[in-house]
Design a protein around this motif. Sequence first.
Motif, PDB file in Angstrom:
ATOM      1  N   ALA A 284       0.830  -1.211   0.000  1.00 16.72           N
ATOM      2  CA  ALA A 284       0.000   0.000   0.000  1.00 16.72           C
ATOM      3  C   ALA A 284       0.857   1.251   0.000  1.00 16.72           C
ATOM      4  N   TRP A 285       1.960   1.215   0.727  1.00 17.66           N
ATOM      5  CA  TRP A 285       2.875   2.360   0.778  1.00 17.66           C
ATOM      6  C   TRP A 285       3.537   2.573  -0.584  1.00 17.66           C
TER       7      TRP A 285
ATOM      8  N   GLU B  78       2.545   1.564  -3.533  1.00 16.88           N
ATOM      9  CA  GLU B  78       1.546   1.989  -4.519  1.00 16.88           C
ATOM     10  C   GLU B  78       1.306   3.491  -4.426  1.00 16.88           C
ATOM     11  N   TYR B  79       1.146   3.982  -3.195  1.00 20.54           N
ATOM     12  CA  TYR B  79       0.878   5.408  -3.036  1.00 20.54           C
ATOM     13  C   TYR B  79       2.086   6.247  -3.465  1.00 20.54           C
TER      14      TYR B  79
ATOM     15  N   ARG C  14       2.816   9.264  -6.909  1.00 18.75           N
ATOM     16  CA  ARG C  14       3.030  10.710  -6.778  1.00 18.75           C
ATOM     17  C   ARG C  14       4.059  11.186  -7.810  1.00 18.75           C
TER      18      ARG C  14
ATOM     19  N   ASN D 237      -4.540   4.778   9.908  1.00 18.76           N
ATOM     20  CA  ASN D 237      -5.407   4.787   8.730  1.00 18.76           C
ATOM     21  C   ASN D 237      -6.893   4.899   9.062  1.00 18.76           C
TER      22      ASN D 237
ATOM     23  N   LEU E 262      -9.057  10.637  -0.658  1.00 18.53           N
ATOM     24  CA  LEU E 262      -8.444   9.333  -0.451  1.00 18.53           C
ATOM     25  C   LEU E 262      -8.766   8.866   0.963  1.00 18.53           C
TER      26      LEU E 262
ATOM     27  N   HIS F 231      -5.217   3.855   4.223  1.00 16.92           N
ATOM     28  CA  HIS F 231      -3.771   4.059   4.174  1.00 16.92           C
ATOM     29  C   HIS F 231      -3.403   5.222   3.250  1.00 16.92           C
ATOM     30  N   HIS F 232      -3.986   5.236   2.074  1.00 14.06           N
ATOM     31  CA  HIS F 232      -3.626   6.274   1.116  1.00 14.06           C
ATOM     32  C   HIS F 232      -4.049   7.657   1.605  1.00 14.06           C
TER      33      HIS F 232
ATOM     34  N   GLU G  78      -1.436  10.622   2.179  1.00  7.52           N
ATOM     35  CA  GLU G  78      -1.654  11.909   1.514  1.00  7.52           C
ATOM     36  C   GLU G  78      -1.489  13.058   2.503  1.00  7.52           C
TER      37      GLU G  78
END
Length: 352
Positions: free
Chosen positions: A18-19, A21-22, A26, A126, A290, A293-294, A298
Motif C-alpha cells: 500500500a505504501w 503503490e501510493y 506521486r 489509517n 483518499l 492508508h492512502h 496523503e
Amino acid sequence: MNEPWKVLIAGCGGMAHAWVEYVSGRADTEIVALVDIREEAARAMAEKHSLSCPFYTNAEHAIEAVQPHIVCDVTIPSSHYGVASAAFRHGSHVFAEKPLAETMEQCQQLVAMAEHAGVQHAIMQNRRFNPHIRSLRQLISSGTIGKVGFIGADFFLGPRFGGFRDVMDSPLLLDMAIHTFDQARLISGANPVSVYCHEFNPAGSWYAGHAMAVCIFEMSDGSVFNYRGSWCAEGENTSWESSWRITGEKGTAIWDGYGVPYAEARQPAEADGSLGEMTRIEGEVSQLELAGHHGCLEEMFNALRDGRKPETHSGDNLYSMAMVFASLESARTGRKVIIEDWLESKKASPSV
C-alpha cells in the motif's frame, strides 16, 4: 522543493504494498532504495511494482548510501526505534507504520529526537481517514448533542490470524487497541487523563495471552471513554471500526462502524416550559479524496509540502500510545494510572 522527494522504503512485507503503490503514484517522489532483511522480499517488491532501485538488508547502511529525504518505515514494531533513530541522525523525515515504538520510553525518545533533528515524524493511523468517522466527529464538534459526557466503543471480533499474535501476552491491547483509542481521541478532540483497565482471557479463547479488555479512561474534556474489546468473540461481530455510542447533554450520537452516523438530540424547550422533542439528525457524508492508508499518506506528504505538522505526527500519536501502555500498566497493577504522572516517570533524554 523542485527536485523529487527521494524515498527509501524500509520493510517489504505485505503491508508495504500500500505504501509503495501510493508513493509510486506521486509525481513529486522517487523511490531510491528498498530495504528488507531478506533481499528476496525487496527483489519481489521491485518486480511487482516495476521499480529499478538498489536493495539493502541494513536500513542505516541504505540511508547512508542514498541520503533519502523521507524514510517510509514499514518494518516490524521491534525495528521502528532503530530505523527512525538512524533516519533522524541523517536528517531524514520518517513516515512509519504503527506502533510508534515498542515501549513508552522509546516512544518519548523518538518524539524528542525528531524535534531535536528538526524533521517530520508521522505515524500511520489509517482509521482516522474514514469518511464516516469524520462525519461522526463533525456531529460531535458541531454541538449536535451538546457537551459530551460519555464515549463508548465496543470491539468484538474473532479473527484467526495464527502466528505471533497467538502467543503474545496482550494481543488485543498491544496489536489492535491503538486504533480504537486513537479514534476516540479524534472523535472527542480530548487526551487521556487516567485509565483503569482489566484484561483477561475468556473461555473459548485460542490465544495464549489476554485477548479481552475493559478500559475506563477519564479524558481531558471531562468525559469518560469506555472501551470493551475482544479478539476472540464468536458471533454477532462488530465492525473493525468498532461500534460507538456518544452521549451528551442534549442527546446521543450512534455509529455502527459501517454506515453514516446519526444522532438523536432534544430540541429547545417549548414556550410552556415542557421539554422539546427528540429529533433524529443524520450525519453529513464527509468527502475524502483518499481514504484508509492512502488518505493518511496523503496527509503526511501534503503536510511536509506545506511546512506544517501532519495530523498523525508522533507528538500527537504519543497520547494514543500512552493509552495502550498505561492500560497495560493498570492491568498489571490492578490500579488506576494517572497518565501525566506515568508519562513523566517514563521520560528519557533524547540522543541523536
